[in-house]
Motif scaffolding. Structure first.
Motif, PDB file in Angstrom:
ATOM      1  N   TYR B 336      11.837  39.371  31.709  1.00 35.69           N
ATOM      2  CA  TYR B 336      11.219  39.370  30.374  1.00 35.69           C
ATOM      3  C   TYR B 336       9.798  39.932  30.469  1.00 35.69           C
ATOM      4  O   TYR B 336       9.388  40.803  29.699  1.00 35.69           O
ATOM      5  CB  TYR B 336      11.204  37.941  29.836  1.00 35.69           C
ATOM      6  CG  TYR B 336      10.926  37.805  28.357  1.00 35.69           C
ATOM      7  CD1 TYR B 336      11.964  37.560  27.458  1.00 35.69           C
ATOM      8  CD2 TYR B 336       9.636  37.892  27.853  1.00 35.69           C
ATOM      9  CE1 TYR B 336      11.720  37.419  26.101  1.00 35.69           C
ATOM     10  CE2 TYR B 336       9.377  37.744  26.500  1.00 35.69           C
ATOM     11  CZ  TYR B 336      10.420  37.510  25.629  1.00 35.69           C
ATOM     12  OH  TYR B 336      10.193  37.373  24.292  1.00 35.69           O
ATOM     13  N   VAL B 340       7.954  43.307  28.996  1.00 32.22           N
ATOM     14  CA  VAL B 340       6.686  43.339  28.255  1.00 32.22           C
ATOM     15  C   VAL B 340       5.768  44.401  28.863  1.00 32.22           C
ATOM     16  O   VAL B 340       5.237  45.276  28.164  1.00 32.22           O
ATOM     17  CB  VAL B 340       5.980  41.955  28.294  1.00 32.22           C
ATOM     18  CG1 VAL B 340       4.570  42.049  27.689  1.00 32.22           C
ATOM     19  CG2 VAL B 340       6.810  40.908  27.555  1.00 32.22           C
ATOM     20  N   GLU B 341       5.615  44.328  30.176  1.00 32.14           N
ATOM     21  CA  GLU B 341       4.663  45.210  30.858  1.00 32.14           C
ATOM     22  C   GLU B 341       5.057  46.686  30.793  1.00 32.14           C
ATOM     23  O   GLU B 341       4.206  47.560  30.745  1.00 32.14           O
ATOM     24  CB  GLU B 341       4.500  44.755  32.315  1.00 32.14           C
ATOM     25  CG  GLU B 341       3.700  43.458  32.396  1.00 32.14           C
ATOM     26  CD  GLU B 341       3.721  42.795  33.771  1.00 32.14           C
ATOM     27  OE1 GLU B 341       3.032  41.788  33.941  1.00 32.14           O
ATOM     28  OE2 GLU B 341       4.440  43.288  34.672  1.00 32.14           O
ATOM     29  N   LEU B 345       9.893  45.823  25.388  1.00 29.82           N
ATOM     30  CA  LEU B 345       9.998  44.898  24.251  1.00 29.82           C
ATOM     31  C   LEU B 345       9.539  45.564  22.961  1.00 29.82           C
ATOM     32  O   LEU B 345      10.134  45.373  21.899  1.00 29.82           O
ATOM     33  CB  LEU B 345       9.180  43.622  24.524  1.00 29.82           C
ATOM     34  CG  LEU B 345      10.016  42.357  24.678  1.00 29.82           C
ATOM     35  CD1 LEU B 345      10.955  42.456  25.847  1.00 29.82           C
ATOM     36  CD2 LEU B 345       9.142  41.122  24.800  1.00 29.82           C
ATOM     37  N   THR B 346       8.478  46.364  23.068  1.00 29.78           N
ATOM     38  CA  THR B 346       7.989  47.102  21.899  1.00 29.78           C
ATOM     39  C   THR B 346       9.093  48.031  21.388  1.00 29.78           C
ATOM     40  O   THR B 346       9.364  48.094  20.184  1.00 29.78           O
ATOM     41  CB  THR B 346       6.745  47.938  22.304  1.00 29.78           C
ATOM     42  OG1 THR B 346       5.805  47.060  22.908  1.00 29.78           O
ATOM     43  CG2 THR B 346       6.123  48.616  21.099  1.00 29.78           C
TER      44      THR B 346
END
Lengths: 163, 419
Positions: B336, B340-341, B345-346
């Motif tokens: 997860y 994000v990194e 997710l974006t």
């Protein structure tokens, strides 16, 4: 030891999701699980099943999820024995471990029909269809598994061995 | 007569020079696993033992992942039971919400599964760890209880089927397409009671995540375990994830197999399993026009970083079809965070997907994406049985993350090359 009862007949690949759907796995109470036994394959099963009745199925019975809730639900619903052409391996292990009698017998699975009255002699492995008069020889358990069954399940057999 | 890779590991686990197919053995366990559904039953069963202590607090893993974060009061009670047991017995590998993940993605990531291990888990997809050259297999709760107390389990030594994977798979072909193709070939009981041993030059083209996916679904062919040889990629993975020492086993040159198949990876096409069995496979070019209501990308089969990256590469600068629900579930907290990194997710959110905390939820019809009557889902999960994700008249089509993402965009079952 003998079992006798009326047969509920099913086909190939009866999976543990239809035996006990995951939506009921938030409980591990055998009595509660029994009220949903076979719900997604045979909605009327729980209303019709009587103590001692027998499930007969074709190949790969109990495939899918490892949930022990499946043989627990079947046993708690009153089923005395499950006969199939073959069993999925985790269901097979689980049934022996919890003391639900199961027998592999392709000939019996092919011939026995839904609603037949059937008798099973666990000592000899002989399955008799009283409705048709036919008899079948089920496969006997290897001695190692017979010990587990005789002790009343895996845990009792381990207690006994360490006793 | 030689031994298969699986037989060699089991022989070592049982302290025997040699074992053969059909032999009943008692083997020492390196790890015993349970989740929030199966552990409460095992914990209850443990009460029946004369000895009520665990064999080794460091070699038991308890991972609440199916119905967490708690979906209802009864699930909360189950999780509480597991949590209290873990505390009482000082289980070192208990993973609370916030540090957990889907068990079969989490344990290798935490370095708890290494080559040569003998592992049982009260979850059918425990066979996943064959990807790192371990023997691992699913069992029920009573076996788990016995394993936790004695550190041993009984096994019938399996015979094996050999799958020779050759050639380099095409761009969109993943581990999922390979294992669905194999299940379509041999059927859902094609490997009943047997090992599935994967060999061949094609393996070098498969990422560890591909191998986890393939080993994970050995159970969907009835297999006792699925196992890969240890190569450079495995060693690199282990170097990154574990400090444990391990022993590598190889099948003997004269090992005997029940059957052998050659799978030409370069000839495979994206593959989809139609309802209601994983063996009902069709290649993407013969699927036809099938409208879809929901897409699920996640699970112990396909919720790893590779899967997320592939899905994001398709969803980037695109939007899912109108009326589509697309649920993305990275399998662990680490994955997860990596999503994000890396900005994945974006991409998912901008594409109109929802992203969930790690959970098995929808895969087994628990929560987080249940289907209504007549609804259809393309899912990267592992089972498409009747009622598996909800209503008994709903339908699940199993596919790779690439096919799932493309289907989310087009609103019908489709391959990524259509975009």
């Amino acid at each position: 030891m003998k079992a006798e009862g009326r047969v509920f007949k099913y086909g190939d690949n009866v999976d543990t999701d239809v035996i006990i759907p995951a939506r009921y796995l938030n409980s591990s109470d055998p009595k509660e699980l029994a009220t949903h036994c076979m719900e997604d394959i045979d909605k009327d099963f729980v209303n019709k099943v009587k103590q001692g009745d027998i499930i007969v199925a074709d190949k790969n019975f109990g495939c899918g999820s490892s949930r022990e809730h499946a043989p627990i639900a079947i046993k708690a619903a009153g089923v005395s024995c499950v006969i199939a052409e073959t069993f999925a391996r985790i269901f097979y292990r689980n049934s022996i471990n919890i003391g639900l009698p199961i027998l592999e017998c392709p000939a019996a699975a092919a011939a026995i029909k839904d609603g037949d009255e059937v008798e099973v002699d666990f000592d000899s492995g002989v399955i008799t269809d009283r409705t048709t008069g036919e008899s079948f020889q089920g496969q006997a358990f290897p001695p190692f598994m017979q010990e587990i069954i005789k002790a009343g399940g895996l845990i009792n057999s381990i207690n006994k061995a360490n006793g | 007569m030689g031994m298969t890779m699986t037989q060699k590991i089991l022989a070592a686990g049982a302290g025997l020079e040699k074992v053969e197919a059909g032999q009943l053995i008692r083997a020492k366990l390196n790890l015993v696993l349970g989740n929030d559904i199966t552990s409460p039953v095992a914990i209850h069963e443990m009460e029946k033992f004369d000895k009520k202590t665990v064999f080794d607090k460091d070699r038991i893993a308890l991972v609440p992942d199916h119905f967490v974060p708690n979906k209802d009061i009864k699930s909360a009670e189950h999780c509480k039971c597991v949590r209290e047991f873990a505390k009482e017995h000082e289980i070192s590998n208990y993973f609370e919400v916030g540090e957990m993940g889907i068990e079969h993605a989490l344990l290798p990531e935490k370095g708890l599964t290494v080559p040569g291990d003998v592992i049982i888990g009260a979850d059918s997809h425990t066979c996943t760890y064959g990807a790192v050259g371990a023997f691992s297999t699913g069992v029920g709760s009573t076996d788990m209880a016995a394993g936790m107390v004695t550190g041993e389990a009984w096994f019938k030594v399996p015979s094996a089927i050999k799958f020779n994977l050759t050639g380099k798979p095409a761009k969109w072909i993943s581990g999922k397409d390979i294992i669905l193709h194999i299940i379509g070939l041999i059927g859902v009981d094609g490997a009943l009671y047997k090992s599935m041993e994967f060999v061949g030059d094609g393996i070098s083209y498969l990422s560890m995540d591909d191998r986890f996916t393939i080993a994970n679904m050995a159970i969907e062919a009835g297999g006792k375990n699925g196992i890969f040889p240890v190569d450079e990629k495995t060693r690199e993975y282990l170097k990154e994830h574990t400090k444990r020492e391990y022993k590598v086993y190889e099948a003997d040159a004269d090992a005997v197999y029940d059957e052998e198949y050659t799978i030409e990876l370069d000839k495979l096409k994206p593959t989809v399993s139609f309802p209601h069995l994983p063996e009902n496979t069709h290649t993407i070019d013969e699927v036809g026009d099938i409208a879809v209501d929901q897409v699920v990308i996640g699970s112990c089969t396909n919720g790893r970083l590779d899967d997320m990256r592939i899905a994001a590469s398709i969803l980037k600068d695109r939007h899912i079809a109108k009326g589509m629900r697309c649920i993305v579930i990275p399998a662990t907290q680490k994955i997860y965070l990596q999503c994000v990194e890396e900005g994945l997710l974006t991409t998912f959110v901008k594409a109109g997907c929802v992203v969930s905390t790690p959970t098995c939820g929808p895969c087994l019809g628990g929560y987080m994406g249940i289907l209504a009557e007549g609804e259809r889902c393309v899912s990267t999960t592992n089972r498409n049985f009747v009622g598996r994700m909800g209503h008994i008249k709903s339908e699940i089509y199993l596919a790779s993350p690439a096919v799932a993402a493309a289907s989310a965009v087009l609103g019908r079952i489709a391959g990524p090359e259509e975009l």
